[in-house]
Design an enzyme around this catalytic site. Structure first.
Site, mmCIF file in Angstrom:
data_model
loop_
_atom_site.group_PDB
_atom_site.id
_atom_site.type_symbol
_atom_site.label_atom_id
_atom_site.label_comp_id
_atom_site.label_asym_id
_atom_site.label_seq_id
_atom_site.Cartn_x
_atom_site.Cartn_y
_atom_site.Cartn_z
ATOM 1 N N HIS A 142 0.890 -1.219 0.006
ATOM 2 C CA HIS A 142 0.023 0.159 -0.108
ATOM 3 C C HIS A 142 0.796 1.167 0.060
ATOM 4 C CE1 HIS A 142 -3.817 2.147 0.337
ATOM 5 N NE2 HIS A 142 -3.360 2.795 1.300
ATOM 6 N N HIS B 199 0.767 5.429 -1.286
ATOM 7 C CA HIS B 199 0.412 6.753 -2.129
ATOM 8 C C HIS B 199 1.935 7.515 -2.129
ATOM 9 C CE1 HIS B 199 -3.498 5.923 -0.932
ATOM 10 N NE2 HIS B 199 -3.124 5.872 0.458
ATOM 11 N N GLN C 279 2.762 11.291 -1.611
ATOM 12 C CA GLN C 279 2.716 11.736 -0.177
ATOM 13 C C GLN C 279 4.232 11.860 0.307
ATOM 14 O OE1 GLN C 279 -0.575 9.927 2.158
ATOM 15 N NE2 GLN C 279 -1.838 10.338 0.709
ATOM 16 N N ARG D 20 -16.974 5.138 1.911
ATOM 17 C CA ARG D 20 -17.671 6.576 2.131
ATOM 18 C C ARG D 20 -17.560 7.203 0.847
ATOM 19 N NH1 ARG D 20 -12.735 7.092 4.903
ATOM 20 N NH2 ARG D 20 -11.280 8.616 4.113
ATOM 21 N N HIS E 81 -9.431 0.883 0.948
ATOM 22 C CA HIS E 81 -9.430 1.313 2.458
ATOM 23 C C HIS E 81 -10.783 1.043 3.235
ATOM 24 C CE1 HIS E 81 -6.937 5.005 0.787
ATOM 25 N NE2 HIS E 81 -5.871 4.084 1.360
ATOM 26 N N HIS F 17 -5.918 -1.252 6.236
ATOM 27 C CA HIS F 17 -6.042 -0.679 7.738
ATOM 28 C C HIS F 17 -6.895 -1.811 8.345
ATOM 29 C CE1 HIS F 17 -3.666 2.645 6.376
ATOM 30 N NE2 HIS F 17 -4.836 2.990 5.743
ATOM 31 N N ASP G 109 2.263 3.273 2.808
ATOM 32 C CA ASP G 109 1.102 4.057 2.924
ATOM 33 C C ASP G 109 1.616 5.851 2.540
ATOM 34 O OD1 ASP G 109 -1.402 5.244 3.214
ATOM 35 O OD2 ASP G 109 -1.852 4.536 5.123
#
Length: 463
Positions: free
Chosen positions: A62, A64, A67, A216, A239, A276, A327
């Site tokens: 995982h 990104h 970032q 979500r 996620h 997670h 992450d």
């Protein structure tokens, strides 16, 4: 100097992902896969003798990558309720400033750091798709292609996971302006998926998978629609249940916890990696383990964001599978992830060596082996083992490292690698039969670092 592809190597000791072997000859075919792994052999004149013990490289399940440009930037108190949600505002500010060249430069730096730390493959959970105004690029796959270019240039194996992101919260809340770069209609997402299947199809060290940002951000009905349209067997990442507030919102909206809702509405199987899954109850732990999914744990990021601790002991007792990832890139190190995973469990369970067992009493070996298997499953590629047919992805440990103070017990090597903080244990790194790091250096690290620093400083100044 040997390149690797189509050549033979000899290791005095090798961990194949399950057990230690002695005097091992490794043959790499012209496509970068292992064509033979032969223990109890001696090298001939054409065989390169490796400098130390050999272990499989770790899959990073995982990431990104963008970032990496904000690592250490968000460590300033943001009021009395500083949390994941306030950190997210800093991430949005960075994402709003990215351009394609910047993304590629940042990803290349992150990937070189991963290679030097012992990650030989990465699952890139990529959700920045559009330009800063939310419009399509001329090539809708522009930013995903830049990620693939960074992986190809640096030499890390990659599973590109384009992320579907449509809503700001449960119940179909419209996205905010800060999320406009992330959001795609389902039709556009399926077109992006088709383009990336084609882009990765001819490369052994690049693969494609599906990703949904979260429950979500995407409804179960949309997830089911995408899965019905993409019929090829690929990894599926999401996620889920990272924050207690997310669980509370899901309960209010659907009358169910996120993992239970996903399992009931869509179904789970071994293709899935649930990232997670921090806040799960005992019934959900059983669902995850029985479905054969991989739980993606990112302990340094989860600690940095104040997420909480996944109930790893109960999950492993139920036969669950896990892998680890970097992450947010606040730390890029598989040994850090595994050490903090174990330490978190020690603090919760108030005992030592929680992942070890009677069958595998060495904590470092148990952690490395389990994370290899889970990471390979989540990547959907033949990695994580040094066996015939697998990719030739391995780490050569430096036999002179100050870490190795435990005598002749090979099980102590992985214990010391994971739990000791002495630097320099990983000497050389091979990916897909090609040397990517030799004597702790990547050949392009200076040029890549210079480009990264220029980009990161500009982005963080807001120029």
């Amino acid at each position: 100097m040997h390149n690797g592809v189509g050549e033979k190597f000899h290791a005095s000791a090798l961990f194949d992902g399950e057990r230690w072997l002695s005097r091992v000859t490794l043959e790499v075919d012209p496509l970068g896969a292992l064509s033979a792994v032969c223990p109890d052999t001696e090298p001939d004149a054409e065989t390169e003798r490796l400098a130390g013990p050999v272990i499989p490289g770790m899959p990073n399940l995982h990431s990104h990558a963008f970032q990496r440009a904000m690592a250490g930037i968000a460590e300033v108190r943001a009021g009395d309720q500083d949390s994941f949600w306030s950190w997210r505002e800093a991430m949005y500010r960075l994402a709003a400033r990215l351009d394609p060249d910047a993304l590629e430069a940042i990803a290349a730096q992150a990937y070189i750091e991963m290679l030097k730390a012992g990650y030989t493959a990465v699952c890139e959970f990529h959700y920045v798709h559009r330009d800063p105004e939310g419009a399509r690029y001329a090539d809708p796959a522009e930013l995903s292609v830049r990620v693939l270019a960074a992986a190809r240039a640096t030499g890390i194996g990659v599973t590109i996971l384009p992320v579907l992101y449509q809503h700001a919260g449960f119940g179909g809340q419209p996205p905010s302006p800060r999320q406009r770069r992330f959001c795609l209609p389902t039709e556009d997402y399926l077109g992006l998926a088709e383009a990336l299947v084609a882009a990765t199809g001819g490369e052994a060290d690049q693969a494609f998978g599906l990703a949904f940002h979260s429950l979500r951000a995407v409804t179960p009905d949309t997830i089911a629609e995408v899965l019905a349209a993409v019929t090829v067997p690929v990894p599926i990442h999401i996620h889920v249940a990272e924050q207690a507030a997310e669980v509370e919102d899901c309960l209010a909206h659907a009358g169910a916890r996120p993992v239970a809702w996903l399992a009931g509405q869509v179904g789970l199987d071994p293709r899935w990696a649930l990232i997670h899954a921090t806040h799960v109850d005992p019934a959900e732990v059983t669902v995850l383990a029985r479905a054969g999914v991989v739980v993606g744990l990112c302990p340094t990021t989860e600690a940095n964001l104040g997420d909480g601790l996944f109930p790893l002991g109960a999950f492993l007792a139920a036969g669950g599978r896990f892998g680890v990832g970097s992450d947010s890139q606040v730390t890029i190190s598989p040994t850090d992830e595994l050490r903090w995973l174990e330490y978190g469990q020690r603090l919760v369970q108030q005992r030592r060596n929680t992942v070890a067992s009677a069958e595998e009493p060495h904590s470092g070996t148990a952690l490395w082996r389990l994370a290899l298997a889970g990471g390979a499953q989540a990547a959907g590629r033949p990695i994580g083992r040094l066996v015939e047919g697998a990719r030739a992805d391995w780490l050569v440990l430096d036999p002179e490292s100050a870490r190795w103070v435990g005598g002749d017990d090979r099980g102590l090597l992985l214990d010391q690698l994971v739990f000791s903080s002495a630097p320099g244990a990983i000497r050389d790194v091979m990916v897909g039969g090609r040397w990517r790091v030799r004597d702790r250096r990547h050949p392009d690290e200076d040029a890549v670092r210079a480009r990264f620093l220029t980009v990161a400083r500009r982005l963080n100044r807001g120029d």
